[in-house]
Motif scaffolding. Structure first.
Motif, short mmCIF file in Angstrom:
data_model
loop_
_atom_site.label_atom_id
_atom_site.label_comp_id
_atom_site.label_asym_id
_atom_site.label_seq_id
_atom_site.Cartn_x
_atom_site.Cartn_y
_atom_site.Cartn_z
N TYR A 320 28.77 -31.16 36.93
CA TYR A 320 28.84 -32.08 35.80
C TYR A 320 29.56 -31.44 34.62
CZ TYR A 320 25.84 -35.46 38.09
OH TYR A 320 25.35 -36.41 38.96
N LEU A 321 30.31 -32.29 33.89
CA LEU A 321 31.11 -31.87 32.75
C LEU A 321 30.49 -32.41 31.47
CD1 LEU A 321 33.01 -32.28 35.37
CD2 LEU A 321 34.89 -32.25 33.72
N PRO A 322 30.67 -31.72 30.36
CA PRO A 322 30.19 -32.25 29.09
C PRO A 322 30.78 -33.64 28.84
CG PRO A 322 30.88 -29.98 28.82
CD PRO A 322 31.33 -30.41 30.19
N GLY A 323 29.97 -34.55 28.28
CA GLY A 323 30.45 -35.90 28.02
C GLY A 323 29.33 -36.81 27.59
N ASN A 324 29.67 -38.09 27.43
CA ASN A 324 28.72 -39.11 27.02
C ASN A 324 28.35 -39.94 28.24
OD1 ASN A 324 27.18 -41.03 25.75
ND2 ASN A 324 28.89 -42.04 24.73
N TYR A 325 27.15 -39.77 28.75
CA TYR A 325 26.72 -40.45 29.97
C TYR A 325 25.84 -41.63 29.56
CZ TYR A 325 28.50 -36.41 32.52
OH TYR A 325 29.33 -35.43 33.04
N THR A 326 26.46 -42.79 29.40
CA THR A 326 25.76 -43.97 28.89
C THR A 326 24.71 -44.48 29.85
OG1 THR A 326 27.50 -45.40 29.77
CG2 THR A 326 27.74 -44.65 27.49
N ALA A 327 24.85 -44.19 31.13
CA ALA A 327 23.85 -44.60 32.12
C ALA A 327 22.95 -43.43 32.52
CB ALA A 327 24.53 -45.18 33.35
N GLY A 328 23.06 -42.33 31.82
CA GLY A 328 22.24 -41.17 32.11
C GLY A 328 22.79 -40.35 33.26
N ILE A 329 22.08 -39.30 33.62
CA ILE A 329 22.43 -38.44 34.75
C ILE A 329 21.26 -38.43 35.71
CG2 ILE A 329 22.83 -36.05 35.48
CD1 ILE A 329 24.41 -35.60 32.94
N CYS A 330 21.55 -38.69 36.96
CA CYS A 330 20.54 -38.71 38.01
C CYS A 330 20.97 -37.76 39.13
CB CYS A 330 20.36 -40.13 38.56
SG CYS A 330 19.16 -40.25 39.90
N ILE A 331 20.04 -36.93 39.57
CA ILE A 331 20.33 -35.94 40.61
C ILE A 331 19.39 -36.19 41.79
CG2 ILE A 331 20.49 -33.48 41.15
CD1 ILE A 331 20.58 -33.03 38.06
N GLY A 332 19.97 -36.42 42.96
CA GLY A 332 19.14 -36.60 44.15
C GLY A 332 19.51 -37.82 44.96
N LYS A 333 18.84 -37.98 46.10
CA LYS A 333 19.15 -39.03 47.07
C LYS A 333 18.80 -40.42 46.56
CE LYS A 333 20.57 -36.43 50.55
NZ LYS A 333 21.96 -36.54 51.12
N SER A 334 17.88 -40.52 45.60
CA SER A 334 17.45 -41.84 45.14
C SER A 334 18.37 -42.42 44.07
CB SER A 334 16.03 -41.75 44.58
OG SER A 334 16.01 -40.95 43.41
N CYS A 335 19.38 -41.68 43.65
CA CYS A 335 20.27 -42.14 42.58
C CYS A 335 21.17 -43.28 43.07
CB CYS A 335 21.11 -40.98 42.06
SG CYS A 335 20.13 -39.58 41.47
N LYS A 336 21.62 -44.11 42.13
CA LYS A 336 22.51 -45.22 42.48
C LYS A 336 23.89 -44.72 42.86
CE LYS A 336 20.18 -48.65 39.57
NZ LYS A 336 20.33 -49.62 38.45
N THR A 337 24.39 -43.74 42.15
CA THR A 337 25.70 -43.16 42.44
C THR A 337 25.56 -41.65 42.54
OG1 THR A 337 26.23 -43.03 40.08
CG2 THR A 337 26.91 -45.02 41.25
N PHE A 338 26.57 -41.01 43.10
CA PHE A 338 26.61 -39.55 43.24
C PHE A 338 25.29 -39.03 43.82
CE2 PHE A 338 29.13 -40.66 39.38
CZ PHE A 338 30.38 -40.52 39.96
N LYS A 339 24.96 -39.55 45.00
CA LYS A 339 23.71 -39.18 45.65
C LYS A 339 23.91 -38.49 46.99
CE LYS A 339 23.20 -43.88 47.50
NZ LYS A 339 22.31 -45.07 47.54
N ALA A 340 25.17 -38.23 47.33
CA ALA A 340 25.43 -37.57 48.61
C ALA A 340 24.96 -36.12 48.60
CB ALA A 340 26.93 -37.64 48.94
N LEU A 341 25.03 -35.48 47.43
CA LEU A 341 24.63 -34.08 47.31
C LEU A 341 23.40 -33.99 46.41
CD1 LEU A 341 28.20 -32.56 46.73
CD2 LEU A 341 26.95 -32.76 48.90
#
Length: 574
Positions: A320-341
């Motif tokens: 992850y890069l510094p920035g404005n994450y308006t939908a938040g950051i989610c880590i893990g398989k249950s996330c809506k996006t970016f859940k492959a890792l």
């Protein structure tokens, strides 16, 4: 000849008359002096009594001003700061009550006394605190005691003489180390402001003489339940014990409190104001508006292979890069996006996130890339979002994190280990963090600009310094306009959070001054949980409205002995 003898005989009869007259005059004079001295002694005695009463009443008023400055009105002070008034025999406010307890009921009689209260705008020789944190900093109590005259009235008219005394008190800025600080002044709910329940422990190493302060006026402000402990026996500048202060109570230390040989349970202990009240958030001060470091809105994470930028996972990592994450950051398989890792690494810099979550079996680590040149990561939680790290997060991180590695592969983020200088030492009882197997996040040590440096070095931002230059800055900084947020960090294995965690609800403007009243404000809660065998290491400070520790977790904090912040204290000034 006969005449001469007769005259001498008459003179002999008169011998001693002048002496009698002299003794009569002298005796009358001495009696008058003695009587006058009696009146003077009586007035001196009343002057001492009046001064004692004025000091006591003034100190009581100053304590109310201090509590009010913490947005923690006692509800029983009975006066309006800034509005002068005279006490009466029926007054119940704190100032008049303390004057009455010391013999001055302000009956305004003759003989009798009058107690007057005023609020000067300044005091000679004393620096007035900023109005933003103390709108009325000073209070003055004047007492006029009309003392009866018994003998002095023979020399001048009047049955009484006025004896005057005054005392000026107030709240002033003082440099003091910051403890683990619980801000909620009222804590009207059923849960204590600081609650350690079950089998967890809080262990504090080093730091100031006072390690923990709980501002709540609730008689049950601190709860140590079950087999839980608050272990301060290694706290303080000499590692021989430190103090816990609570404004409310309990009045005596409950079981599970371990103070060491030089530590104490202090109740009541005057509240400590928010030390970060004058530090603005990165959105308000414009710290993250610059694109000089590629700061973007909702940047997609990079995919890294094991070994790249510190990725510990053979399956790969999201970076992850510094920035404005308006939908938040989610880590893990249950996330809506970016859940492959399930493993995420974070570049150094400022993140504005509408929520931060990590689900079961996820892993969080720092990247070796320092995108903004700050030497660490800061998460500004905004938009009503919350921190929610699952209790099993970190339990299956694929590799240990060698915090003491000095092989030259690290950037400024890690070049000096988990603290900010290569000469920084880690206490012997914290050595297990050399090979952590769980989550790790490291806060900044500096800034890329004057605007961002206050988050890596908040001490400088408020006119203080960290003489050792070792402690990291803000790791979590919550949007102060967020109400009733339940920030929760769990962990199934050992984890390390190096930096200050700040969770405080103050007002809709998201500033740290002029906070609203409870329970709307001061309503956030920071919960730390853990599974059996887990250990939490925190190198920094925690400032939150309420702190709850549960499960089987353990918190070990290494506080800086030398860092001092500007806080408010109540004092008798004149």
């Amino acid at each position: 000849m006969k005449t001469s003898l007769r005259r001498k005989h008459h003179r002999g009869d008169e011998a001693g008359q002048a002496m009698m007259l002299y003794l009569l005059v002298l005796g009358t004079f001495l009696l008058g002096v003695l009587c006058f001295a009696f009146d003077l002694s009586n007035m001196w005695f009343h002057r001492q009594m009046a001064q004692t009463a004025a000091d006591a009443a003034c100190a009581a008023g100053a304590m109310d001003l201090l509590v009010d400055a913490q947005s923690a009105a006692t509800g029983h002070q009975g006066f309006v700061p800034g509005t002068a008034y005279n006490c009466s025999t029926s007054s119940t406010d704190s100032v008049c009550s303390y004057a009455a307890k010391n013999g001055y009921n302000s009956n305004n009689a003759n003989p009798g006394n009058l107690v007057s209260v005023s609020f000067p705008g300044s005091v000679i020789g004393i620096t007035t605190p900023p109005a933003a944190i103390a709108s009325h900093a000073f209070i003055r109590v004047d007492i006029i005691d009309r003392v009866p005259r018994y003998f002095a009235r023979l020399l001048s008219p009047g049955n009484t003489s006025p004896v005057r005394a005054f005392s000026t008190c107030g709240i002033e800025l003082a440099a003091a180390p910051i403890p683990l600080l619980v801000l909620d002044p009222i804590n009207p709910g059923k849960t204590s402001a600081l609650s350690v329940q079950g089998t967890p422990s809080i262990t504090i190493w080093g730091g100031p003489q006072q390690s923990i302060q709980v501002n709540s006026g609730n008689p049950a402000a601190v709860n140590i339940g079950g087999s839980a402990t608050i272990d301060l026996h290694l706290g303080g500048p000499s590692n021989t014990g430190s103090d816990l202060g609570t404004w409310g109570g309990p009045a005596t230390a409950p079981g599970g409190f371990i103070p060491g040989s030089t530590g104490h349970w202090q109740a009541p202990h005057a509240p400590i104001n928010d030390p970060f009240a004058q530090i603005s958030d990165p959105v308000s001060n414009g710290a993250i508006t610059s694109t000089a470091y590629g700061w973007k809105t909702n940047p997609a994470p990079l995919t890294k292979l094991v070994g790249q930028d510190g990725c510990p996972d053979s399956s790969g990592c999201y970076e992850y890069l510094p920035g404005n994450y308006t939908a938040g950051i989610c880590i893990g398989k249950s996330c809506k996006t970016f859940k492959a890792l399930t493993t995420a690494i974070f570049q150094g810099g400022i993140y504005v996130v509408n929520g931060f979550s990590a689900d079961s079996n996820s892993c969080i680590r720092p990247s070796f890339v320092d995108a903004m040149g700050m030497g660490g990561t800061m998460l500004y939680i905004t938009g009503g979002g919350a921190v929610n790290v699952d209790a099993n997060s970190g339990s299956k991180c694929p590799a240990a994190f060698d915090t003491f590695n000095a092989n030259g592969n690290y950037s400024l983020m890690l070049a000096n280990g988990i603290k900010c200088t290569a000469t920084s030492t880690v206490p012997n009882n914290l050595k297990p963090i050399a090979s952590l197997t769980g989550n790790v996040l490291l806060a900044p040590c500096t800034g890329s600009s004057a605007l961002t440096k206050i988050y890596g070095d908040p001490y400088e931002a408020i006119g203080q310094v960290d003489p050792l230059g070792e402690q990291r800055g803000f790791l979590f900084f919550q949007d102060r306009s967020t109400q009733a947020a339940n920030q929760s960090w769990g962990g199934g294995g050992s984890f390390l959070l190096a930096g200050t965690m700040y969770f405080h609800a103050c007002n809709a403007a998201a500033t740290g001054t002029g906070c609203g009243a409870t329970p709307t404000w001061f309503s956030d809660q920071f919960t730390l949980q853990g599974n059996p065998g887990s250990t939490t290491y925190m190198l920094g400070d925690i400032v939150a409205d309420n702190i709850i520790l549960g499960g089987n977790s353990g918190i070990t904090m290494d506080l800086n002995t030398t860092v001092a912040f500007n806080i408010l204290k109540a004092s008798i000034l004149q």
